[in-house]
Design a protein around this motif. Structure first.
Motif, PDB file in Angstrom:
ATOM      1  N   TYR A  13       0.863  -1.182   0.000  1.00  0.00           N
ATOM      2  CA  TYR A  13       0.000   0.000   0.000  1.00  0.00           C
ATOM      3  C   TYR A  13       0.901   1.232   0.000  1.00  0.00           C
ATOM      4  O   TYR A  13       2.055   1.153   0.419  1.00  0.00           O
ATOM      5  N   ASN A  40      -6.640 -11.775  11.010  1.00  0.00           N
ATOM      6  CA  ASN A  40      -6.824 -10.363  10.680  1.00  0.00           C
ATOM      7  C   ASN A  40      -5.485  -9.795  10.206  1.00  0.00           C
ATOM      8  O   ASN A  40      -4.455 -10.032  10.832  1.00  0.00           O
ATOM      9  N   GLY A  41      -5.534  -9.063   9.088  1.00  0.00           N
ATOM     10  CA  GLY A  41      -4.324  -8.453   8.561  1.00  0.00           C
ATOM     11  C   GLY A  41      -3.454  -9.377   7.738  1.00  0.00           C
ATOM     12  O   GLY A  41      -2.375  -8.986   7.285  1.00  0.00           O
ATOM     13  N   GLY A  43      -3.924 -10.457   4.768  1.00  0.00           N
ATOM     14  CA  GLY A  43      -3.853 -10.059   3.363  1.00  0.00           C
ATOM     15  C   GLY A  43      -5.023 -10.552   2.514  1.00  0.00           C
ATOM     16  O   GLY A  43      -5.000 -10.423   1.290  1.00  0.00           O
ATOM     17  N   LYS A  44      -6.064 -11.081   3.145  1.00  0.00           N
ATOM     18  CA  LYS A  44      -7.217 -11.619   2.408  1.00  0.00           C
ATOM     19  C   LYS A  44      -7.876 -10.549   1.535  1.00  0.00           C
ATOM     20  O   LYS A  44      -8.097 -10.759   0.343  1.00  0.00           O
ATOM     21  N   SER A  45      -8.190  -9.409   2.143  1.00  0.00           N
ATOM     22  CA  SER A  45      -8.862  -8.355   1.371  1.00  0.00           C
ATOM     23  C   SER A  45      -7.945  -7.844   0.271  1.00  0.00           C
ATOM     24  O   SER A  45      -8.396  -7.587  -0.854  1.00  0.00           O
ATOM     25  N   THR A  46      -6.678  -7.702   0.587  1.00  0.00           N
ATOM     26  CA  THR A  46      -5.738  -7.190  -0.417  1.00  0.00           C
ATOM     27  C   THR A  46      -5.673  -8.141  -1.611  1.00  0.00           C
ATOM     28  O   THR A  46      -5.638  -7.701  -2.766  1.00  0.00           O
ATOM     29  N   GLN A  91     -15.872  -6.347   1.769  1.00  0.00           N
ATOM     30  CA  GLN A  91     -15.993  -6.791   3.157  1.00  0.00           C
ATOM     31  C   GLN A  91     -17.045  -5.953   3.891  1.00  0.00           C
ATOM     32  O   GLN A  91     -17.812  -6.491   4.685  1.00  0.00           O
TER      33      GLN A  91
ATOM     34  N   THR B 142     -11.653  -4.146  10.609  1.00  0.00           N
ATOM     35  CA  THR B 142     -11.525  -5.037  11.755  1.00  0.00           C
ATOM     36  C   THR B 142     -10.934  -4.305  12.957  1.00  0.00           C
ATOM     37  O   THR B 142     -11.366  -4.482  14.086  1.00  0.00           O
TER      38      THR B 142
HETATM   39  N1  LIG Z   1      -5.711   0.930   2.614  1.00  0.00           N
HETATM   40  C1  LIG Z   1      -4.629   0.459   3.266  1.00  0.00           C
HETATM   41  N2  LIG Z   1      -3.527   1.236   3.434  1.00  0.00           N
HETATM   42  C2  LIG Z   1      -2.430   0.770   4.062  1.00  0.00           C
HETATM   43  N3  LIG Z   1      -2.330  -0.481   4.590  1.00  0.00           N
HETATM   44  C3  LIG Z   1      -3.391  -1.284   4.462  1.00  0.00           C
HETATM   45  C4  LIG Z   1      -4.597  -0.863   3.809  1.00  0.00           C
HETATM   46  N4  LIG Z   1      -5.484  -1.887   3.843  1.00  0.00           N
HETATM   47  C5  LIG Z   1      -4.860  -2.903   4.477  1.00  0.00           C
HETATM   48  N5  LIG Z   1      -3.613  -2.538   4.868  1.00  0.00           N
HETATM   49  C6  LIG Z   1      -2.622  -3.377   5.557  1.00  0.00           C
HETATM   50  O1  LIG Z   1      -2.321  -4.489   4.726  1.00  0.00           O
HETATM   51  C7  LIG Z   1      -2.242  -5.705   5.477  1.00  0.00           C
HETATM   52  C8  LIG Z   1      -3.242  -6.718   4.948  1.00  0.00           C
HETATM   53  O2  LIG Z   1      -4.540  -6.211   5.208  1.00  0.00           O
HETATM   54  P1  LIG Z   1      -5.871  -6.889   4.675  1.00  0.00           P
HETATM   55  O3  LIG Z   1      -6.951  -5.912   4.923  1.00  0.00           O
HETATM   56  O4  LIG Z   1      -5.655  -7.368   3.296  1.00  0.00           O
HETATM   57  O5  LIG Z   1      -5.986  -8.133   5.654  1.00  0.00           O
HETATM   58  P2  LIG Z   1      -7.212  -9.138   5.863  1.00  0.00           P
HETATM   59  O6  LIG Z   1      -6.647 -10.512   5.849  1.00  0.00           O
HETATM   60  O7  LIG Z   1      -8.279  -8.822   4.897  1.00  0.00           O
HETATM   61  O8  LIG Z   1      -7.663  -8.786   7.345  1.00  0.00           O
HETATM   62  P3  LIG Z   1      -9.113  -8.762   8.032  1.00  0.00           P
HETATM   63  O9  LIG Z   1      -9.398 -10.163   8.509  1.00  0.00           O
HETATM   64  O10 LIG Z   1      -8.921  -7.829   9.184  1.00  0.00           O
HETATM   65  O11 LIG Z   1     -10.111  -8.273   7.046  1.00  0.00           O
HETATM   66  C9  LIG Z   1      -2.471  -5.315   6.925  1.00  0.00           C
HETATM   67  O12 LIG Z   1      -1.213  -5.141   7.526  1.00  0.00           O
HETATM   68  C10 LIG Z   1      -3.209  -3.993   6.817  1.00  0.00           C
HETATM   69  O13 LIG Z   1      -2.982  -3.192   7.941  1.00  0.00           O
END
Ligand SMILES: Nc1ncnc2c1ncn2[C@@H]1O[C@H](COP(=O)(O)OP(=O)(O)OP(=O)(O)O)[C@@H](O)[C@H]1O
Ligand SMILES: Nc1ncnc2c1ncn2[C@@H]1O[C@H](COP(=O)(O)OP(=O)(O)OP(=O)(O)O)[C@@H](O)[C@H]1O
Ligand SMILES: [Mg+2]
Ligand SMILES: [Mg+2]
Lengths: 283, 275
Positions: A13, A40-41, A43-46, A91, B142
């Motif tokens: 990011y 959590n965190g 990277g699923k959403s990414t 999400q 989250t």
């Molecule tokens: N818009 C953003 N800007 C900067 N960092 C981000 C952003 N979105 C996510 N991150 C960071 O990227 C990493 C992966 O985040 P992501 O949201 O993909 O995780 P996740 O597996 O979807 O978590 P969750 O279960 O909380 O939804 C985390 O360290 C998060 O803090």
């Protein structure tokens, strides 16, 4: 044929030092239903964003490696074009609802209008999806005058109705009631049997185990496991990486230590296997 | 002052005409641990928004201790009832996590030292200390959910309500939540949570209220509530994983935690050994 081919994908990011995704490589076949799990965190959403072009087109940031979706290189294909093949259910349902429409029905029609679907074809498609997601009764309400779970159903319906080749869902049942969650999994399973490819980020391991063809587990932006549900969901790595396991796995494992589960038998991830294992050992 | 919650013959209709609660009567004693489950749209959120005065009865009464919710402002009710919203974005509006968490206790007029202590405790409990100076909207959803919880815990209210606290939280966070609820219980607070995570509810709450179509369908401990598969099904709830497995194996009575499942299994096994 692989509809998704990811090669050495790394993504940062903007203004971050730690990559959110680190050197991912995998392929997904057309019609596969792949669940993505992780703490959590992780990277699923990414990953969901990378598969639909929101990363890097919307979130910017730095991407290296390659993501091919239905032959399109996401980095060099505009978002509008990617949206025609890949749909993303966010999400947070609030991010999905356009805010531009007055009723639930119009909200769901919105995407179809953008796709240029003829009006005569729209109504039956919308009616069918509203019935499948249990929102027929709210067709004429404002998308905001709904309960949390009802709103999430609208967000889901607005993407399902477009019948994308690749459907990417980011925790689509997080606010749904238990039977509603199961029904959504069943609906999506059925759609994937008809050829739609599905990637779903999810915490509900019982339904992942029951419905997915394959499970990818992420930790700190890396793939730690990638395989059949029965294999991935019984791995000790899941506890180590705060992903957890189904209650079936937990009780069978403890029962095994007390000679109440067959010593050679694999640990269960779904209720049918749990039942069979405990029965095999009774009397 | 005992913070008993007394809901009597409560009806509620949204201005648009949607009938959301139909004749709900419910008493919750101070210090109880209560979970509310039920179908999407069954009225769970509407019911608990009545407890801090965010919504007011169309008919009937809601009392928190000696206060009728119709006779006190939402700001005043906040001293008795803390409420963590289903969606954190409905709740958060400050520029940093610390300001967000400080806002509630600040508003309640506590002395400065007490405020700082409460803020520190809440940040620590939710592991937010290193994010105290971040804008909540730079965090993922989250994490924002955790900020919303910290903001409410810092108000140190005798009644704390959580609307779907486990949504999107991973395994470790859910375990931490269970510990937080336990701590609040030990402090004598009333803890109320709405949840669709039935396994979590079964493992952590001594009393479960099941709602359907704006009414209370069932009210009791896990072993009686989860025995009523048909009523649960009518409001789109499935019993916990281990209850379903226990029923299939006919080990019983009603099991719903890893411990009582294994206990029932051992007992069954011993009985067979004796035969
Ligand atoms: N818009 C953003 N800007 C900067 N960092 C981000 C952003 N979105 C996510 N991150 C960071 O990227 C990493 C992966 O985040 P992501 O949201 O993909 O995780 P996740 O597996 O979807 O978590 P969750 O279960 O909380 O939804 C985390 O360290 C998060 O803090
Ligand atoms: N702002 C609103 N305006 C009009 N009707 C509403 C509003 N919010 C909720 N409703 C309706 O009131 C009823 C109860 O909604 P409520 O939000 O209390 O349900 P819930 O049990 O919390 O559901 P969920 O599990 O989906 O969060 C539903 O029929 C819903 O559509
Ligand atoms: Mg996510
Ligand atoms: Mg609700």
């Amino acid at each position: 044929m692989a509809i998704i081919a990811i090669q050495n994908l790394t993504y940062h990011y903007p203004q971050t030092t730690q990559p959110a995704l680190q050197d991912l490589s995998f392929q997904v076949e057309e019609g596969e239903f792949v669940a993505v799990i992780g703490a959590n965190g992780a990277g699923k959403s990414t990953l969901c964003y990378a598969l639909t072009g929101f990363a890097p087109h919307f979130f910017r940031g730095e991407m290296s490696g390659q993501v091919l979706v239905a032959g399109l290189d996401t980095r060099h294909t505009p978002l509008e074009e990617l949206m025609l093949v890949a749909g993303l259910v966010f999400q947070n349902p609030g991010n999905q609802i356009s805010g531009a429409k007055f009723t639930v029905y119009e909200e769901i029609a919105f995407g179809l209008e953008n796709l240029g679907v003829p009006p005569a074809e729209m109504r039956p498609r919308i009616d069918r999806i509203m019935a499948l997601t249990g929102i027929t009764d709210f067709a004429n309400r404002s998308p905001y005058a709904l309960s949390g779970g009802q709103q999430q159903r609208v967000a889901l319906a607005s993407i399902l109705v477009m019948e994308p080749k690749l459907l990417v869902l980011d925790e689509p049942t997080s606010q749904l009631d238990p039977i509603g969650s199961r029904e959504v999994f069943e609906t999506i399973r059925a759609m994937s049997k008809q050829g739609m490819t599905v990637i779903m980020a999810e915490h509900k391991l019982e339904w992942v185990a029951t419905f997915a063809d394959r499970v990818i587990a992420l930790a700190n932006g890396e793939i730690i496991l990638n395989g059949p549900p029965a294999e991935v969901l019984t791995s000790p790595l899941l506890i180590e990486h705060h992903i957890g396991q189904t209650r079936y796995t937990t009780v069978a494992k403890q029962a095994q230590a007390e000679q109440l589960w067959p010593p050679e038998r694999a640990l269960p991830v779904v209720i049918d296997e749990a039942e069979a294992g405990f029965r095999a050992y009774k009397k | 002052m005992s913070m008993r919650i007394a809901i009597e013959n409560l009806h509620f209709t949204y201005p648009s005409g949607v009938v959301a609660l139909r004749n709900v009567t419910l008493a919750i004693e101070a210090g109880e641990q209560l979970a509310i489950i039920g179908q999407n749209g069954s009225g769970k959120t509407t019911l608990i928004k009545q407890l801090n005065g965010l919504l007011r009865p169309s008919q009937g009464t809601v009392r928190i201790g000696d206060w009728l919710t119709t006779e006190h402002s939402v700001a005043k009710m906040a001293a008795r009832v803390g409420y963590v919203f289903q969606n954190p974005d409905d709740q958060l509006f400050k520029g940093t996590v610390r300001d967000e968490v400080r806002f509630g206790p600040g508003n309640l007029g506590f002395p400065a030292e007490k405020i700082e202590l409460l803020v520190q405790q809440a940040l620590t409990l939710l592991e937010l200390t290193d994010k105290a100076d971040v804008n909540p909207y730079d965090l993922t959803a989250t994490w924002r959910k955790r900020v919303a919880m910290a903001a409410v815990l810092a108000m140190d209210t005798p009644i704390v309500i959580f609307d779907e606290p486990t949504t999107g939280q991973d395994y470790q966070s859910v375990q931490r939540l269970a510990q937080i609820f336990q701590t609040l219980h030990e402090q004598g607070k009333t803890v109320i949570a709405i949840s669709h995570d039935i396994d979590f509810v079964a493992e952590n709450f001594s009393r479960i209220v099941v709602m359907g179509q704006g009414q209370v369908l069932l009210d009791g401990p896990a072993q009686t509530v989860f025995a009523q598969a048909e009523v649960l099904n009518s409001t789109d709830v499935e019993p916990p994983q281990l209850t379903r497995l226990g029923q299939r194996l006919a080990i019983g009575p009603v099991v719903y935690t890893v411990e009582n499942f294994l206990a029932a299994l051992r007992k069954e096994n011993d009985m067979q050994g004796e035969r």
